[in-house]
Design an enzyme around this catalytic site. Sequence first.
Site, PDB file in Angstrom:
ATOM      1  N   HIS A  97       2.313  -4.084   1.052  1.00  0.00           N
ATOM      2  CA  HIS A  97       3.805  -3.583   1.314  1.00  0.00           C
ATOM      3  C   HIS A  97       4.291  -4.923   2.309  1.00  0.00           C
ATOM      4  O   HIS A  97       3.003  -5.474   2.180  1.00  0.00           O
ATOM      5  CB  HIS A  97       3.606  -2.451   1.951  1.00  0.00           C
ATOM      6  CG  HIS A  97       4.679  -2.445   2.270  1.00  0.00           C
ATOM      7  ND1 HIS A  97       4.923  -2.052   3.679  1.00  0.00           N
ATOM      8  CD2 HIS A  97       5.747  -0.763   2.322  1.00  0.00           C
ATOM      9  CE1 HIS A  97       6.075  -1.302   4.571  1.00  0.00           C
ATOM     10  NE2 HIS A  97       7.286  -0.814   3.385  1.00  0.00           N
ATOM     11  N   ASP A 114      -5.322  -0.471   4.143  1.00  0.00           N
ATOM     12  CA  ASP A 114      -4.090  -0.304   4.885  1.00  0.00           C
ATOM     13  C   ASP A 114      -3.999   1.368   3.967  1.00  0.00           C
ATOM     14  O   ASP A 114      -3.493   1.314   3.333  1.00  0.00           O
ATOM     15  CB  ASP A 114      -2.883  -1.233   4.386  1.00  0.00           C
ATOM     16  CG  ASP A 114      -1.316  -0.291   4.656  1.00  0.00           C
ATOM     17  OD1 ASP A 114      -1.669   0.804   4.667  1.00  0.00           O
ATOM     18  OD2 ASP A 114      -0.177  -1.284   4.421  1.00  0.00           O
ATOM     19  N   LYS A 127       4.306   9.434   8.395  1.00  0.00           N
ATOM     20  CA  LYS A 127       3.611   9.273   6.690  1.00  0.00           C
ATOM     21  C   LYS A 127       2.670  10.758   6.093  1.00  0.00           C
ATOM     22  O   LYS A 127       2.295  10.763   5.272  1.00  0.00           O
ATOM     23  CB  LYS A 127       3.064   8.464   5.836  1.00  0.00           C
ATOM     24  CG  LYS A 127       3.922   7.484   5.774  1.00  0.00           C
ATOM     25  CD  LYS A 127       3.575   6.256   4.934  1.00  0.00           C
ATOM     26  CE  LYS A 127       4.838   5.135   5.201  1.00  0.00           C
ATOM     27  NZ  LYS A 127       5.907   4.654   4.490  1.00  0.00           N
ATOM     28  N   CYS A 163      10.261  -2.418   0.020  1.00  0.00           N
ATOM     29  CA  CYS A 163       8.947  -3.420   0.845  1.00  0.00           C
ATOM     30  C   CYS A 163       7.481  -3.760   0.516  1.00  0.00           C
ATOM     31  O   CYS A 163       7.180  -4.018   0.384  1.00  0.00           O
ATOM     32  CB  CYS A 163       8.354  -2.552   2.035  1.00  0.00           C
ATOM     33  SG  CYS A 163      10.161  -1.680   3.019  1.00  0.00           S
ATOM     34  N   GLN A 190      -0.802   5.222   2.689  1.00  0.00           N
ATOM     35  CA  GLN A 190       0.111   5.735   1.121  1.00  0.00           C
ATOM     36  C   GLN A 190      -1.261   6.832   1.256  1.00  0.00           C
ATOM     37  O   GLN A 190      -1.740   7.381  -0.151  1.00  0.00           O
ATOM     38  CB  GLN A 190       0.150   5.176  -0.062  1.00  0.00           C
ATOM     39  CG  GLN A 190       1.734   4.579   0.569  1.00  0.00           C
ATOM     40  CD  GLN A 190       3.154   5.481   0.978  1.00  0.00           C
ATOM     41  OE1 GLN A 190       2.522   6.351   0.289  1.00  0.00           O
ATOM     42  NE2 GLN A 190       3.454   4.995   1.565  1.00  0.00           N
TER      43      GLN A 190
END
Length: 431
Positions: free
Chosen positions: A149, A226, A252, A390, A229
């Site tokens: 991202h 990261d 999220k 993104c 997600q």
Amino acid sequence: MMCIMLCRAAANTEVDLTFYSCAMNEFIFDVKNIRKDFPILSQEIYGKPLVYLDNAATTQKPLSVIRKIEEVYSTINANIHRGVHRLSQLATESHEEARKTVQNYIGAASSKEIIFTRGATESINLIAASFCRSQCKPGDEIILTTMEHHANIIPWQIQQDITGIELKIVPLTEAGEIRLEDVEELISSRTKLISLTHVSNVLGTINPIEELIRLGHNYNIPVLIDAAQSIQHISIDVQALDCDFMVFSSHKMYGPTGVGVLYGKETWLDKLPPYQGGGEMIAHVTFAKTTFNELPFKFEAGTPDYVGTTALGEAIRYIKNIGLDNIRHYETHLLQYATKKLLQIENMQIIGTSERKSSVISFLIKGIHPYDMGMLLDRLGIAVRTGHHCAQPLMDALGIEGTLRASFAFYNTEKEIDILAEGIERVVKMF
Ligand code: PLP
């Protein structure tokens, strides 16, 4: 997963899967009742029931989270940490309790390792700035992957300009996966950090982070994950993983916007200099010299969003109540159901075909621009995302401008996937 499949085989295929129950090994997923916790989901959009399939962008909030925000503002609101008065103490306790909730959720060794930020983006910016400034010299290298991202690209590019680091980019396979040997090939004596996503927000690929972290550590290279997600879908234990840094966003994972987390091993965070200066992060200030506060406050300049962190704590309680393993089972079922359903549509191309995927499907329909499809689906009450998500370098690597993306949460149903598929067919006919 196995259980869901067994249930399907045992049950009438016409069974209403908005209530999903399996007596065989006690697996029960009561999505009908879960949906009642999310007031926004019972809305109509353009006179049609809302079908919200944009969960990778942000998730909806359960009533307990919404009520917690109201409760904090209605009962204990006061600025934290410095107050001697009762309200300030209560608000401080609530904020620090939330830190412990996050610590337990990800299995961190100490609450000092949990830094509250504004989101995954700010967390990566913090590490990029602080790490490059203190650990890198011109020519040192940071390894990223093609599927990152922008939040895990631009902060490093900014540091490229400031500190002269270089970026090395791991390519992807046809299926949208990372191969360990491709990462290893990029490692050199100048590699200072590997920073990569756990789950791709476009492809849904779940990266083999356990092996990648081990690989990095074999060469003495720290690894940043990261988890924007993955934190809402997959059970994560940072100590078992042994990652050096991890970032994610509250919004999220069914929590409020404007709050994020940076996890860092205490040994690393102790070594790194502050990112921003201001109140809270200091021990003592004179115009001649300032000394900094201990962890985690050294990295938390200014008034934190203590209302948001408290509500994030509530969101984590909500997730834990359902159980991440149950969530994973059910969402995997939704992913498989949706993949099968969408592949029945003519000219359908699914982008990202890894064996290990999270509940995200990016797709294209030959001859129809994603934006047109997205706009027309919206008129049918179906919220999907269109565009580059993104991840423009990934789009460039795929040779496309963008995709449509349907991303599922545990409150989505098979019926909603049917509505999506019917909606797409309808739009296809119009063209
Ligand atoms: N990383 C990934 C993989 C994402 O999908 C996103 C947002 O979509 C981010 C980072 C940035 O998250 P935020 O905008 O909440 O900071």
